[in-house]
Scaffold this motif. Sequence first.
Motif, PDB file in Angstrom:
ATOM      1  N   GLY A   2      31.914  29.463  59.822  1.00  0.00           N
ATOM      2  CA  GLY A   2      33.147  30.189  59.619  1.00  0.00           C
ATOM      3  C   GLY A   2      33.638  30.172  58.183  1.00  0.00           C
ATOM      4  N   GLU A  17      33.456  37.881  52.885  1.00  0.00           N
ATOM      5  CA  GLU A  17      33.164  37.908  54.311  1.00  0.00           C
ATOM      6  C   GLU A  17      33.832  36.701  54.972  1.00  0.00           C
ATOM      7  N   ASN A  18      34.149  36.829  56.237  1.00  0.00           N
ATOM      8  CA  ASN A  18      34.749  35.756  57.039  1.00  0.00           C
ATOM      9  C   ASN A  18      36.130  35.353  56.531  1.00  0.00           C
ATOM     10  N   TYR A  19      36.912  36.302  56.064  1.00  0.00           N
ATOM     11  CA  TYR A  19      38.285  35.990  55.664  1.00  0.00           C
ATOM     12  C   TYR A  19      39.185  36.055  56.890  1.00  0.00           C
ATOM     13  N   ARG A  20      40.375  35.496  56.769  1.00  0.00           N
ATOM     14  CA  ARG A  20      41.286  35.449  57.922  1.00  0.00           C
ATOM     15  C   ARG A  20      42.469  36.390  57.799  1.00  0.00           C
ATOM     16  N   TYR A  51      38.481  47.207  53.933  1.00  0.00           N
ATOM     17  CA  TYR A  51      38.449  45.950  54.676  1.00  0.00           C
ATOM     18  C   TYR A  51      38.223  46.239  56.148  1.00  0.00           C
ATOM     19  N   THR A  52      37.512  45.337  56.787  1.00  0.00           N
ATOM     20  CA  THR A  52      37.278  45.387  58.224  1.00  0.00           C
ATOM     21  C   THR A  52      37.727  44.037  58.772  1.00  0.00           C
ATOM     22  N   ASN A  53      37.464  43.795  60.020  1.00  0.00           N
ATOM     23  CA  ASN A  53      37.804  42.488  60.599  1.00  0.00           C
ATOM     24  C   ASN A  53      36.992  41.362  59.976  1.00  0.00           C
ATOM     25  N   ASP A  54      35.824  41.688  59.410  1.00  0.00           N
ATOM     26  CA  ASP A  54      34.915  40.662  58.922  1.00  0.00           C
ATOM     27  C   ASP A  54      34.771  40.588  57.409  1.00  0.00           C
ATOM     28  N   GLU A  55      34.986  41.707  56.699  1.00  0.00           N
ATOM     29  CA  GLU A  55      34.765  41.665  55.258  1.00  0.00           C
ATOM     30  C   GLU A  55      35.684  42.632  54.512  1.00  0.00           C
TER      31      GLU A  55
END
Length: 74
Positions: A2, A17-20, A51-55
């Motif tokens: 994560g 990637e993997n930002y919150r 931006y997307t949910n993942d990156e």
Amino acid sequence: MGAAVITVLGNFEACIENYRGIAEYTENLVRIWIKGGQLRLTGQRLQVEYYTNDEMKITGKIDTMEFIDGRKAE
């Protein structure tokens, strides 16, 4: 794990990637929530290209990139 994965191209592009989440976004500052704290980018003409949910992709003139421990983050 994560953990955030950060790919930097010169001083003009960063892919995270993997930002919150995005904590703050201005032309000179982008603060991003990552596992364990924040990632802080400062510079000029910064913008989130996408931006997307993942990156996400940030462009502009990046002057500094700083990791802020979660216990010290605002």
